[in-house]
Design a protein around this motif. Structure first.
Motif, PDB file in Angstrom:
ATOM      1  N   LYS A 196      44.580 -31.985   7.510  1.00  0.00           N
ATOM      2  CA  LYS A 196      43.904 -31.215   6.839  1.00  0.00           C
ATOM      3  C   LYS A 196      44.240 -31.220   5.132  1.00  0.00           C
ATOM      4  CE  LYS A 196      42.495 -26.313   5.965  1.00  0.00           C
ATOM      5  NZ  LYS A 196      42.700 -25.000   6.546  1.00  0.00           N
ATOM      6  N   GLU A 218      41.883 -31.688   1.869  1.00  0.00           N
ATOM      7  CA  GLU A 218      41.648 -31.075   0.889  1.00  0.00           C
ATOM      8  C   GLU A 218      41.792 -31.786  -0.652  1.00  0.00           C
ATOM      9  OE1 GLU A 218      44.630 -28.074   2.235  1.00  0.00           O
ATOM     10  OE2 GLU A 218      43.072 -26.688   3.315  1.00  0.00           O
ATOM     11  N   SER A 247      35.488 -28.854  10.693  1.00  0.00           N
ATOM     12  CA  SER A 247      36.146 -29.569  11.909  1.00  0.00           C
ATOM     13  C   SER A 247      35.459 -30.065  12.938  1.00  0.00           C
ATOM     14  CB  SER A 247      37.186 -28.395  11.982  1.00  0.00           C
ATOM     15  OG  SER A 247      38.105 -28.777  13.373  1.00  0.00           O
ATOM     16  N   GLU A 288      48.191 -30.270  14.141  1.00  0.00           N
ATOM     17  CA  GLU A 288      47.449 -30.038  12.825  1.00  0.00           C
ATOM     18  C   GLU A 288      46.143 -29.220  13.143  1.00  0.00           C
ATOM     19  OE1 GLU A 288      46.681 -30.524   8.775  1.00  0.00           O
ATOM     20  OE2 GLU A 288      48.315 -30.979  10.011  1.00  0.00           O
ATOM     21  N   PHE A 347      42.763 -27.438  11.604  1.00  0.00           N
ATOM     22  CA  PHE A 347      41.620 -27.588  10.585  1.00  0.00           C
ATOM     23  C   PHE A 347      40.997 -26.264  10.440  1.00  0.00           C
ATOM     24  CE2 PHE A 347      42.451 -32.080  10.501  1.00  0.00           C
ATOM     25  CZ  PHE A 347      42.021 -32.435   9.302  1.00  0.00           C
TER      26      PHE A 347
END
Length: 184
Positions: free
Chosen positions: A9, A13, A31, A180, A182
């Protein structure tokens, strides 16, 4: 046109800031399940309106270089996956290889498994009746022929790995794991 899917992410970003400032102020991050990402990447440009690529984080590319210094990044278009052939989970009664998008996730899982294997077996351990067992690793099988203390990470490009699994006539399965998130 080219679009990117990111495995982390923070990377998405960072790019989003630049896109909002220079291209489209209304751009946003979405996502998608990895299976959908792979499907879109493999489709011809005419079907998707452009090319799509999956991008790994710089940290995971560096991790890949430590395991396999000859890893072909293909100008950073490759996404490494990490695995140890002893990390097998049984899902729906089928042995399933545990494959990780982040080396750190594999290392953490390995440590948890070693910790669990050192504990005495609990009554009902791994049985469906014992759903309160806080271990999520009850179905992981480690080979008794190899030293279970030393993680032996291997690495391969994600798309190559998926082709290998698809080509396996024995019906091998892979569970791709990443910590991870999102979606907040």
């Amino acid at each position: 046109r080219i679009g990117y899917f990111y495995t982390e992410k923070a990377d998405a970003e960072e790019v989003l800031k630049d896109v909002r400032a220079n291209v489209d102020a209304s751009a946003r991050i979405s996502s998608f399940p990895l299976s959908k990402v792979v499907e879109v990447i493999q489709q011809p440009e005419v079907m998707t309106g452009g090319r799509f690529r999956l991008r790994s984080s710089q940290k995971q590319l560096e991790n890949a270089d430590t395991i396999a210094p000859i890893f072909d990044r293909k100008l950073q278009a490759s996404v490494p996956v990490f695995f140890d052939s002893r990390l097998i989970s049984v899902i729906d009664g089928e042995p399933t290889m545990m494959v990780f998008l982040r080396l750190e996730d594999m290392q953490k899982t390995w440590k948890e498994i070693i910790k669990e294997t050192r504990k005495p077996a609990k009554r009902g351990f791994g049985n469906k009746e014992n759903n309160n067992d806080k271990s999520s690793l009850v179905n992981v099988a480690l080979s008794t022929e190899q030293d279970t203390r030393d993680l032996k990470p291997e690495m391969m490009d994600l798309m190559s790995y998926l082709e290998t699994v698809d080509d396996n006539k024995e019906g091998a399965k892979a569970l791709i794991i990443s910590s991870e998130q999102f979606i907040d």
